[in-house]
Motif scaffolding. Structure first.
Motif, PDB file in Angstrom:
ATOM      1  N   ARG A  58       0.501  -1.382   0.061  1.00  0.00           N
ATOM      2  CA  ARG A  58       0.369   0.447   0.065  1.00  0.00           C
ATOM      3  C   ARG A  58       1.288   0.650  -0.090  1.00  0.00           C
ATOM      4  O   ARG A  58       2.031   1.351   0.519  1.00  0.00           O
ATOM      5  N   ARG A  59       0.292   2.230   0.079  1.00  0.00           N
ATOM      6  CA  ARG A  59       1.246   3.669  -0.459  1.00  0.00           C
ATOM      7  C   ARG A  59       1.050   4.249   1.229  1.00  0.00           C
ATOM      8  O   ARG A  59       1.378   3.536   1.728  1.00  0.00           O
ATOM      9  N   GLY A  60       2.573   4.501   1.338  1.00  0.00           N
ATOM     10  CA  GLY A  60       3.778   4.445   2.179  1.00  0.00           C
ATOM     11  C   GLY A  60       4.430   3.486   2.690  1.00  0.00           C
ATOM     12  O   GLY A  60       5.357   3.745   3.993  1.00  0.00           O
ATOM     13  N   HIS A  61       4.186   1.929   2.081  1.00  0.00           N
ATOM     14  CA  HIS A  61       4.086   0.621   2.676  1.00  0.00           C
ATOM     15  C   HIS A  61       5.657   0.219   1.830  1.00  0.00           C
ATOM     16  O   HIS A  61       4.861   0.156   0.675  1.00  0.00           O
ATOM     17  N   GLY A  62       6.171  -0.638   2.184  1.00  0.00           N
ATOM     18  CA  GLY A  62       7.257  -1.472   1.108  1.00  0.00           C
ATOM     19  C   GLY A  62       7.758  -0.376   0.472  1.00  0.00           C
ATOM     20  O   GLY A  62       8.640   0.621   0.848  1.00  0.00           O
ATOM     21  N   ARG A  63       7.680  -0.649  -0.726  1.00  0.00           N
ATOM     22  CA  ARG A  63       8.708  -0.265  -2.271  1.00  0.00           C
ATOM     23  C   ARG A  63       7.801   0.363  -2.694  1.00  0.00           C
ATOM     24  O   ARG A  63       7.945   1.682  -3.533  1.00  0.00           O
ATOM     25  N   PRO A 193       6.182   7.971   9.389  1.00  0.00           N
ATOM     26  CA  PRO A 193       5.511   8.474  10.126  1.00  0.00           C
ATOM     27  C   PRO A 193       4.273   8.704   9.743  1.00  0.00           C
ATOM     28  O   PRO A 193       3.034   8.600  10.377  1.00  0.00           O
ATOM     29  N   ARG A 194       3.781   8.955   8.594  1.00  0.00           N
ATOM     30  CA  ARG A 194       2.943   9.254   8.213  1.00  0.00           C
ATOM     31  C   ARG A 194       1.936   8.790   7.728  1.00  0.00           C
ATOM     32  O   ARG A 194       0.901   8.639   7.627  1.00  0.00           O
ATOM     33  N   ALA A 195       2.847   7.512   7.107  1.00  0.00           N
ATOM     34  CA  ALA A 195       2.050   6.071   6.844  1.00  0.00           C
ATOM     35  C   ALA A 195       1.437   5.683   7.440  1.00  0.00           C
ATOM     36  O   ALA A 195       0.275   4.972   7.571  1.00  0.00           O
ATOM     37  N   SER A 196       1.816   5.227   9.043  1.00  0.00           N
ATOM     38  CA  SER A 196       1.247   4.913   9.753  1.00  0.00           C
ATOM     39  C   SER A 196       0.765   4.839  10.957  1.00  0.00           C
ATOM     40  O   SER A 196       0.408   4.360  10.838  1.00  0.00           O
ATOM     41  N   THR A 197       0.628   7.115  10.613  1.00  0.00           N
ATOM     42  CA  THR A 197      -0.326   7.380  11.704  1.00  0.00           C
ATOM     43  C   THR A 197      -1.175   7.559  10.985  1.00  0.00           C
ATOM     44  O   THR A 197      -3.138   7.822  11.531  1.00  0.00           O
ATOM     45  N   GLY A 198      -1.622   7.705   9.409  1.00  0.00           N
ATOM     46  CA  GLY A 198      -2.695   7.622   8.642  1.00  0.00           C
ATOM     47  C   GLY A 198      -3.478   6.405   8.717  1.00  0.00           C
ATOM     48  O   GLY A 198      -4.937   6.664   9.088  1.00  0.00           O
TER      49      GLY A 198
END
Length: 293
Positions: A58-63, A193-198
């Motif tokens: 997903r966006r902000g994750h992995g590659r 941090p942005r992807a995780s908190t999102g």
């Protein structure tokens, strides 16, 4: 490496595509913070057995590209459906874990079943875990806010602190090596941090109980009795009751990380579920052909 562009905003998203192109298709959506790598104990043996296994970062994750926006459930579901369109996949079994189950459900309720024929919800957070009108017995929102503060203060410590509960290692059969735990934490930290908190915000606001009765397709729900992240009574059991055609498989003493601790059992259950869909479709086509004659 295979990438495609999100149909929403052009974000570059990464995926893996393993196994024969002609095999039954399963598309995997990972937990919060994790990418396709978390599914290695399912995708590798299934691909070796002749299944086509596609897994999305997903966006902000992995590659995938690390974006500022797009962490609402609709956009994440549109990203997932964009992958199905990009690869022109049909008769797909969607497999989601944790928050990935919400993306799977919203993908189907938002885009229909033209491409998707089965859904597997593994250790899911759906229909939701936080107290709301549909779930008065849910987790106190104040507890969610306190957890969020700890997460924002020190993400590495947060992941390390919760690892034992994640795998329910109080049971000897659930033991995982320190090396594997460290590996998974490193993968979690790859999500910014942005992807995780999102994505955490999606879980905090999640209430899709009204969508589950609209899933007009077979649904496999797999959940552990000792899932500390998504308690069985609030999630797996509710989901199985709400869908019209659901099968609940409860793993005794399994935690949220059952994809690792119960890898062989989960892989076997997914294989049986995917194969049942392939047999059903073959029978439907045969019946349609006979009717035409």
């Amino acid at each position: 490496m295979p990438y495609f562009e999100s149909p929403v905003d052009g974000t570059r998203l990464h995926y893996t595509d393993h196994g024969p192109a002609t095999g039954p298709v399963a598309v995997f959506v990972a937990s919060a913070y994790l990418g396709h790598e978390m599914w290695e104990y399912q995708t590798l043996p299934l691909a070796e057995a002749g299944f086509r296994c596609v897994a999305l970062d997903r966006r902000g994750h992995g590659r995938s590209d690390d974006t500022w926006s797009g962490y609402d459930l609709d956009t994440l579901a549109d990203d997932l459906h964009g992958l199905l369109d990009h690869l022109d996949l049909d008769e797909v079994t969607l497999v989601g874990h944790s928050v990935g189950t919400a993306e799977v459900v919203r993908c189907v309720t938002r885009h229909g079943t033209a491409r998707v024929h089965r859904v597997a919800l593994v250790a899911g957070v759906c229909p939701g875990i936080v107290r709301c009108p549909n779930l008065p017995e849910g987790v106190d929102p104040e507890a969610i806010r306190a957890d969020e503060e700890l997460f924002r203060r020190d993400r590495p410590a947060y992941y390390t602190l919760l690892a034992d509960d994640f795998f329910a290692v109080q049971f000897p059969d659930n033991a995982v090596s320190p090396a594997y735990v460290g590996h998974l934490i490193d993968l979690c930290l790859a999500a910014g941090p942005r992807a995780s908190t999102g994505v955490r915000a999606v879980v905090a606001d999640l209430d899709i109980a009204d969508e589950l009765p609209g899933l007009d397709l077979p649904v496999l729900v797999v959940h552990g009795t000792h899932d500390a992240s998504a308690p069985l009574a609030l999630t797996g059991e509710r989901a199985a009751r709400l869908v019209p055609d659901g099968t609940l498989k409860v793993y005794d003493r399994a935690g949220h990380g059952l994809f690792a601790t119960h890898a062989d059992r989960l892989t076997a259950d997914l294989r049986q579920f995917i194969e049942a869909g392939a047999v059903r479709r073959t029978a439907e086509f045969a019946g349609a052909g006979a009717g035409a004659r």
